[in-house]
Scaffold this active site. Structure first.
Site, mmCIF file in Angstrom:
data_model
loop_
_atom_site.group_PDB
_atom_site.id
_atom_site.type_symbol
_atom_site.label_atom_id
_atom_site.label_comp_id
_atom_site.label_asym_id
_atom_site.label_seq_id
_atom_site.Cartn_x
_atom_site.Cartn_y
_atom_site.Cartn_z
ATOM 1 N N LEU A 194 0.887 -1.343 0.125
ATOM 2 C CA LEU A 194 0.085 -0.064 0.065
ATOM 3 C C LEU A 194 0.795 1.383 0.087
ATOM 4 C CD1 LEU A 194 -2.999 0.769 0.340
ATOM 5 C CD2 LEU A 194 -2.776 0.925 2.658
ATOM 6 N N ASP A 195 0.933 1.999 -0.972
ATOM 7 C CA ASP A 195 1.853 3.184 -1.145
ATOM 8 C C ASP A 195 1.844 4.109 0.048
ATOM 9 O OD1 ASP A 195 0.332 5.774 -2.034
ATOM 10 O OD2 ASP A 195 -0.507 4.250 -3.427
ATOM 11 N N GLY A 196 3.037 4.820 0.028
ATOM 12 C CA GLY A 196 2.987 5.514 1.434
ATOM 13 C C GLY A 196 2.138 6.677 1.397
#
Length: 250
Positions: free
Chosen positions: A109-111
């Site tokens: 899950l991207d930052g």
């Protein structure tokens, strides 16, 4: 019974099976003093000496499996280590869990995104849940800029050509609409890199906020469980582990 070395490493909670394969290719794993090659088998219970980064794996020291659900905050990375020393999901766990237990995030899950992340040291489960053929659904609440037209949403539902490959069909529901932004519920059955953000931008609607609310039928807002605040985690119950994910693993 002999098992492939990468599977043994995942069972010991050192890394997922895919990560273990990388470690073998890098020459970091030895069996009875010799560098291991992919596909090689071993049985530590019958006297085989298996070492990872010089550390001997003892059969009696195999860590118990851990299954956690984390509500990831914005700015935290879904990785075990970051060369730039930015905060990772493991930094949100106590030291007894965060290190030396082989715990790792299942998928990414991207930052800039928030929400549900699974953490485990069960490498077999990680492989099953992330393998493309199982199409485990993941649910997101996404604020996008502007008001997408019905035709745009239908195109998104059917699939979009992204980097020369069509995306799988998606379930999209409009939850709220304002003059400047729209809240969508999006269910995906694939996990390409920053897929929602890239598709939305390609269709002319930049993502403003992205929050993952569910992985499979495992939801952050579960009426049978206490609220899970941002940055906190809880252990999954046995019913959640097998009831939610056993069908995927078959």
């Amino acid at each position: 019974m002999p098992e492939r070395v990468q599977k043994l490493i995942s069972q010991w909670g050192i890394a997922s099976r895919r990560q273990a394969e990388t470690m073998i290719l890098e020459g970091r794993v030895r069996l009875n003093g010799q560098v291991v090659h992919l596909g090689q088998k071993a049985d530590p219970t019958q006297g085989d000496r298996l070492e990872v980064d010089g550390e001997l794996l003892h059969p009696q020291n195999r860590p118990p499996f851990v299954y956690l659900l984390l509500n990831k905050p914005k700015g935290v990375l879904c990785t075990c280590d970051d060369p730039q020393k930015r905060k990772t999901v493991l930094d949100l766990l106590p030291p007894s869990l965060g290190r030396h237990q082989g715990i790792h995030p299942v998928g990414r899950l991207d930052g800039d995104s928030t929400g549900a992340v699974l953490l485990t040291n069960d490498g077999d489960l990680t492989l099953r849940l992330t393998h493309p053929r199982y199409h485990l659904p993941k649910t997101y609440e996404v604020w996008v800029q502007g008001c997408p037209r019905a035709a745009t949403l239908e195109q998104w539902r059917r699939g979009v050509l992204l980097a020369d490959q069509w995306t799988l069909p998606a379930e999209i529901t409009v939850l709220a609409s304002h003059p400047q932004q729209t809240l969508l519920e999006i269910v995906l059955r694939e996990g390409r890199n920053r897929q929602i953000r890239r598709v939305a931008e390609q269709l002319g609607h930049q993502v403003l906020e992205l929050h993952r609310t569910a992985i499979g039928t495992l939801q952050l807002a579960d009426p049978q469980q206490p609220d899970l605040p941002t940055g906190h985690y809880r252990s999954l119950t046995k019913q959640e582990i097998w009831g939610q994910f056993a069908p995927v693993a078959l």
